[in-house]
Design an enzyme around this catalytic site. Sequence first.
Site, mmCIF file in Angstrom:
data_model
loop_
_atom_site.group_PDB
_atom_site.id
_atom_site.type_symbol
_atom_site.label_atom_id
_atom_site.label_comp_id
_atom_site.label_asym_id
_atom_site.label_seq_id
_atom_site.Cartn_x
_atom_site.Cartn_y
_atom_site.Cartn_z
ATOM 1 C CB SER A 159 43.753 36.414 7.080
ATOM 2 O OG SER A 159 43.807 36.006 8.417
ATOM 3 C CG ASP A 382 48.704 30.442 7.424
ATOM 4 O OD1 ASP A 382 48.756 30.966 8.556
ATOM 5 O OD2 ASP A 382 48.131 30.976 6.469
ATOM 6 C CG HIS A 409 48.722 34.629 7.907
ATOM 7 N ND1 HIS A 409 47.763 33.643 7.770
ATOM 8 C CD2 HIS A 409 48.026 35.781 8.158
ATOM 9 C CE1 HIS A 409 46.561 34.168 7.939
ATOM 10 N NE2 HIS A 409 46.698 35.457 8.163
#
Length: 440
Positions: A159, A382, A409
């Site tokens: 991320s 995602d 995710h």
Amino acid sequence: MTVPLDYSKPDGDTIAIALLRVKATGERIGSLVVNPGGPGASGMAAAASISPDFRKTDLGKRFDLVGFDPRGIGASEPTVKCLSNQERDKERLDLDVDTSDAGLAQTEEENKAYAEKCASGTKFGASMLANMGTRDVVKDMDVLRSALGDAKLSYVGYSYGTRIGTEYAETFPQNVRALILDGAVDPTQDQLTSLVAQGAGFQKAFNSFVEWCKGKGACPLDGDANKSFRELTTPLIDKPAPAGDRQLSYTDAITAAIQALYSEQLWPLLLNGLNELRQGRGNTLMTLADAYYDRDGDGNYSTITDAFSAVHCVDDQRLTDKAALTDAARRYKEAAPFLDDGRPAGAALDSCAFWPAPVTGETKPPKAEGIPPLLVISTTGDPATPYEAGVNLAKALNSRLLTFEGNQHTVFLQGQQCVDQAGVKYLIDLQLPADGTRCA
């Protein structure tokens, strides 16, 4: 690990970076540094959580696994601290959904006060806030690489951790051995475009949840699922639902849904929470919202939310064009109709507009000059970092894209054998998967 607070003043104040290491069990290649993103999440906690899957692969034999809490975060010292536990609980009940001129002005006053509390509640004050950005984290990471005795860095970033990895590669290309960037932040989008794209990502994940939910026989989202969800949640604006000895606000219900859409494993909890809400109770949704804010059972919060603001406010350009903000709020509602509260689009200046420290980051496409081929992993479903963001990052870095077909995710070292095998081979042998590789 001790590093300068301000790298332009190497003989000035120092801060401490907290580290956790799981040592290799076999013939060691070096260290594998991990960051879970956020910004604001603990790299130490991430290393601990992925350690079991890490040890099941050959990575556990060949690499020390190293997690670090970035400056100002987690167990690193000092930490950014803006609100007390009681203030955070109160903030979650303050909805800020009034988009009238008076409502927006009140929200801006609250955001300004929040920025001031971050400076007053943090050791070194504005000086600490000014040096919280990715610019400084990548310098810390290169000090860490050296302290670990590695000539070049091997790294996995999830991320926001992909932004750290990208900026490290640009800043220290000669020190890169292998980088996996999983769940990419799109380097080609400005903040408002990225926000709207994220809204579309959460809508896509919600649609997948609805399809799953309707197959369960007890799904409260019948007919028009967007409308059904809104009919369940928007009454909380005027009347929160009881959740034990607390009250579930509209904001908490939305946060709970967002939290659950990060992973299919949380879908049963969201289904249960929505059915509870239909019966007038908010216990399960409150549990999901607490997980998002990292609040424990005793009412104590980690500093993840404060750290998120502190990094974001110096990494990204200030957003002060109210017309552009309002337009983005409108486009977000269109992109994610299940989150449309029915109020007119409007936007207050956020806390970053009042931040007592300058912007130190740049929003620009990365340059791949001198960087060896990296591995970018992107997941088709995602919600937080949509698939196209990974496609764009891989293209910008002239690197290899590995596609995972799923609804979650990030994915590496989370039990998906096809993805894990490709990532492990790359990290150990520096051999990238074939172009166009897809895992399901």
